[in-house]
Design an enzyme around this catalytic site. Sequence first.
Site, mmCIF file in Angstrom:
data_model
loop_
_atom_site.group_PDB
_atom_site.id
_atom_site.type_symbol
_atom_site.label_atom_id
_atom_site.label_comp_id
_atom_site.label_asym_id
_atom_site.label_seq_id
_atom_site.Cartn_x
_atom_site.Cartn_y
_atom_site.Cartn_z
ATOM 1 N N SER A 148 0.841 -1.201 0.000
ATOM 2 C CA SER A 148 0.000 0.000 0.000
ATOM 3 C C SER A 148 0.880 1.256 0.000
ATOM 4 C CB SER A 148 -0.960 -0.045 1.192
ATOM 5 O OG SER A 148 -1.947 0.947 1.107
ATOM 6 N N GLU A 166 -13.459 11.045 -9.500
ATOM 7 C CA GLU A 166 -13.218 12.279 -10.262
ATOM 8 C C GLU A 166 -11.787 12.348 -10.792
ATOM 9 O OE1 GLU A 166 -14.256 15.317 -7.467
ATOM 10 O OE2 GLU A 166 -16.416 15.033 -7.748
ATOM 11 N N HIS A 190 -4.297 -0.670 -4.043
ATOM 12 C CA HIS A 190 -5.728 -0.986 -3.853
ATOM 13 C C HIS A 190 -6.466 -0.697 -5.163
ATOM 14 C CE1 HIS A 190 -5.267 -1.367 0.519
ATOM 15 N NE2 HIS A 190 -4.539 -0.276 0.469
#
Length: 290
Positions: A148, A166, A190
């Site tokens: 991560s 967005e 992720h």
Amino acid sequence: MNIQGKLIIIGGAVDKGSFTETDLDKNAPKNLNFFEEGILKRIIKESKNKEQSRIEVITTASKIPREIGPEYVKAFRYLGAENVDVLHIERREQASETEILDRLKSADVVMFTGGDQLRLTSILGGTPFDEILISKYRNEDFVYAGTSAGAAAASNSMIYQGSSSEALLKGEVKITSGLGLIDDVVIDTHFVQRGRIGRLFQAVVGNPKVLGIGLGEDTGLLITNGRQMEAIGSGLVILVDGREVKDTNLTQVELGQPISINHLVTHVMSNHDRFDLDTFKMTIHSSQYV
């Protein structure tokens, strides 16, 4: 440059087993496939001294370092690695302390946990710790592993913010400098579960020289010689190659407006597939044409 070390970057949520359970052995069968072929096992296998390697788990990115660190120690030890400890670096001045630097110098593997990659780079970037880390990666048989935030921070360019929904609006993706172990890539994590492909599209169209790497959860890349990439784990790696982009409106639209891109090339990798960063050629491990 002939890189001696290895990078293992992971998309997050590494299936290291349910080590919060008190009945460790009772629950182990649920994770047998992981224990045999999973990413943490691969980290041990790729390390200099295998199960005897010195492994330091670095929790700097995490907001709960005292909880997450021991979980990784349990996981590595369950997989046979006994020489494992947690290296807590929570303030920038600690990254110059002799004891901490000596532990890094002695490590065969560092495992950077998840959390906030901006916290990781703002604490470690430009410190003696960072300098030793890069030197060990370049010059020694050493493994930098990161999940991560620890993965996102490995490259020279680092995504640290950006809405998934967005992401293709100009200005929505924020990029800064990472720890600088690998150039000419930008890494997002992720990736599949959180729908972040738009973030990579914007990062790559802004500088098509950079290869976008999107790592799914419990999925990673093993990078050797700084150039050869192998997909590992149970999910997908998405690569975004912008070198053949034909047109975009990136410089013509205002902030917050949608971006158009003509001709982005993407690749999808799964376990054992390979990609060469020099030739930009992908090799599918179980190709139907072999």
